[in-house]
Design a protein around this motif. Sequence first.
Motif, mmCIF file in Angstrom:
data_model
loop_
_atom_site.group_PDB
_atom_site.id
_atom_site.type_symbol
_atom_site.label_atom_id
_atom_site.label_comp_id
_atom_site.label_asym_id
_atom_site.label_seq_id
_atom_site.Cartn_x
_atom_site.Cartn_y
_atom_site.Cartn_z
ATOM 1 N N ARG A 100 -0.397 -32.611 64.379
ATOM 2 C CA ARG A 100 -0.145 -31.362 65.095
ATOM 3 C C ARG A 100 1.211 -31.380 65.798
ATOM 4 O O ARG A 100 1.438 -30.635 66.748
ATOM 5 C CB ARG A 100 -1.267 -31.111 66.099
ATOM 6 C CG ARG A 100 -2.602 -30.788 65.458
ATOM 7 C CD ARG A 100 -3.680 -30.657 66.529
ATOM 8 N NE ARG A 100 -4.922 -30.133 66.020
ATOM 9 C CZ ARG A 100 -5.900 -30.862 65.494
ATOM 10 N NH1 ARG A 100 -5.754 -32.170 65.368
ATOM 11 N NH2 ARG A 100 -7.022 -30.299 65.079
ATOM 12 N N SER A 101 2.098 -32.230 65.346
ATOM 13 C CA SER A 101 3.421 -32.354 65.940
ATOM 14 C C SER A 101 4.107 -30.987 66.002
ATOM 15 O O SER A 101 4.061 -30.213 65.046
ATOM 16 C CB SER A 101 4.267 -33.328 65.116
ATOM 17 O OG SER A 101 5.536 -33.466 65.680
ATOM 18 N N GLY A 102 4.710 -30.706 67.137
ATOM 19 C CA GLY A 102 5.414 -29.437 67.308
ATOM 20 C C GLY A 102 4.537 -28.282 67.753
ATOM 21 O O GLY A 102 5.021 -27.164 67.911
ATOM 22 N N SER A 103 3.263 -28.546 67.998
ATOM 23 C CA SER A 103 2.350 -27.460 68.375
ATOM 24 C C SER A 103 2.222 -27.269 69.887
ATOM 25 O O SER A 103 1.443 -26.438 70.335
ATOM 26 C CB SER A 103 0.962 -27.691 67.766
ATOM 27 O OG SER A 103 0.367 -28.848 68.314
ATOM 28 N N GLY A 104 2.987 -28.027 70.665
ATOM 29 C CA GLY A 104 3.000 -27.829 72.114
ATOM 30 C C GLY A 104 2.025 -28.695 72.894
ATOM 31 O O GLY A 104 1.905 -28.527 74.109
ATOM 32 N N ILE A 105 1.358 -29.631 72.254
ATOM 33 C CA ILE A 105 0.400 -30.481 72.954
ATOM 34 C C ILE A 105 1.113 -31.327 74.007
ATOM 35 O O ILE A 105 0.688 -31.394 75.163
ATOM 36 C CB ILE A 105 -0.371 -31.377 71.966
ATOM 37 C CG1 ILE A 105 -1.161 -30.517 70.984
ATOM 38 C CG2 ILE A 105 -1.300 -32.331 72.716
ATOM 39 C CD1 ILE A 105 -1.673 -31.285 69.765
ATOM 40 N N GLY A 106 2.196 -31.978 73.609
ATOM 41 C CA GLY A 106 2.937 -32.823 74.544
ATOM 42 C C GLY A 106 3.455 -32.045 75.736
ATOM 43 O O GLY A 106 3.308 -32.476 76.886
ATOM 44 N N SER A 107 4.056 -30.896 75.492
ATOM 45 C CA SER A 107 4.600 -30.109 76.611
ATOM 46 C C SER A 107 3.484 -29.595 77.511
ATOM 47 O O SER A 107 3.654 -29.531 78.734
ATOM 48 C CB SER A 107 5.478 -28.965 76.109
ATOM 49 O OG SER A 107 4.736 -28.068 75.322
ATOM 50 N N THR A 108 2.332 -29.260 76.948
ATOM 51 C CA THR A 108 1.197 -28.827 77.764
ATOM 52 C C THR A 108 0.719 -29.955 78.672
ATOM 53 O O THR A 108 0.439 -29.746 79.857
ATOM 54 C CB THR A 108 0.041 -28.333 76.865
ATOM 55 O OG1 THR A 108 0.498 -27.202 76.119
ATOM 56 C CG2 THR A 108 -1.182 -27.951 77.679
ATOM 57 N N ALA A 113 0.810 -32.633 84.040
ATOM 58 C CA ALA A 113 1.198 -33.744 84.910
ATOM 59 C C ALA A 113 2.082 -33.247 86.059
ATOM 60 O O ALA A 113 1.942 -33.704 87.199
ATOM 61 C CB ALA A 113 1.915 -34.825 84.103
ATOM 62 N N VAL A 114 2.958 -32.302 85.780
ATOM 63 C CA VAL A 114 3.789 -31.708 86.833
ATOM 64 C C VAL A 114 2.897 -31.019 87.864
ATOM 65 O O VAL A 114 3.121 -31.145 89.080
ATOM 66 C CB VAL A 114 4.834 -30.724 86.242
ATOM 67 C CG1 VAL A 114 5.502 -29.901 87.332
ATOM 68 C CG2 VAL A 114 5.871 -31.490 85.427
ATOM 69 N N ASP A 115 1.880 -30.305 87.403
ATOM 70 C CA ASP A 115 0.933 -29.669 88.333
ATOM 71 C C ASP A 115 0.241 -30.708 89.215
ATOM 72 O O ASP A 115 0.055 -30.494 90.414
ATOM 73 C CB ASP A 115 -0.109 -28.851 87.572
ATOM 74 C CG ASP A 115 0.465 -27.597 86.931
ATOM 75 O OD1 ASP A 115 1.582 -27.175 87.324
ATOM 76 O OD2 ASP A 115 -0.194 -27.043 86.032
ATOM 77 N N ILE A 116 -0.147 -31.829 88.622
ATOM 78 C CA ILE A 116 -0.780 -32.908 89.397
ATOM 79 C C ILE A 116 0.199 -33.443 90.438
ATOM 80 O O ILE A 116 -0.165 -33.675 91.596
ATOM 81 C CB ILE A 116 -1.270 -34.037 88.455
ATOM 82 C CG1 ILE A 116 -2.423 -33.535 87.580
ATOM 83 C CG2 ILE A 116 -1.690 -35.276 89.260
ATOM 84 C CD1 ILE A 116 -2.797 -34.475 86.439
ATOM 85 N N ALA A 117 1.447 -33.625 90.039
ATOM 86 C CA ALA A 117 2.472 -34.103 90.976
ATOM 87 C C ALA A 117 2.622 -33.132 92.143
ATOM 88 O O ALA A 117 2.704 -33.560 93.310
ATOM 89 C CB ALA A 117 3.801 -34.293 90.244
#
Length: 171
Positions: A100-108, A113-117
Amino acid sequence: MHLRDGSVSDLPAAMTLLDAAVAWLASQGRTGQWGAKPFSAIEARVEQIRQMLSERTARVAEENGEVVGLCVVADEPLPYVDPAPIPELYLQLLVTDRDRSGSGIGSTLVDDAVDIARERGVKQMRLDCYAGDDEALIGVYERFGFTLERRFTVDTGQVEPWPGAILRMEI
């Protein structure tokens, strides 16, 4: 895509994702990051991921009930990285389904993680990554909004030390 808290019960899915990532890297001749042997075949690596899932904050991305990504964050870096002088969130693991590379999983997962921070009130998030070969992984994290802070090496007992980079994002 659905995000949920992860736990040690996600270890089999984590091993599947990591084994697929190793196979994908090896198929391209890129064995410098994690070698060519599956994560699940190396007990020390299985134990490391088990520990991460049981002791740190793990977030799992699912699609139709299938695990497609995993992110682990902690208040401190892994032992080979010096702690920051200010409170931070450290992204210790990010792996996604190669199919699923390029489907936005990593950025999501990074956005989560930014929200947790932000919830924890920290001012930065850092990570370390493999900085060898063509340094493509650094570029991936830069596209997520991280900035290269510095390079380092880890003596792994091999002929050449493992080349790494620390990246930082202000929160």
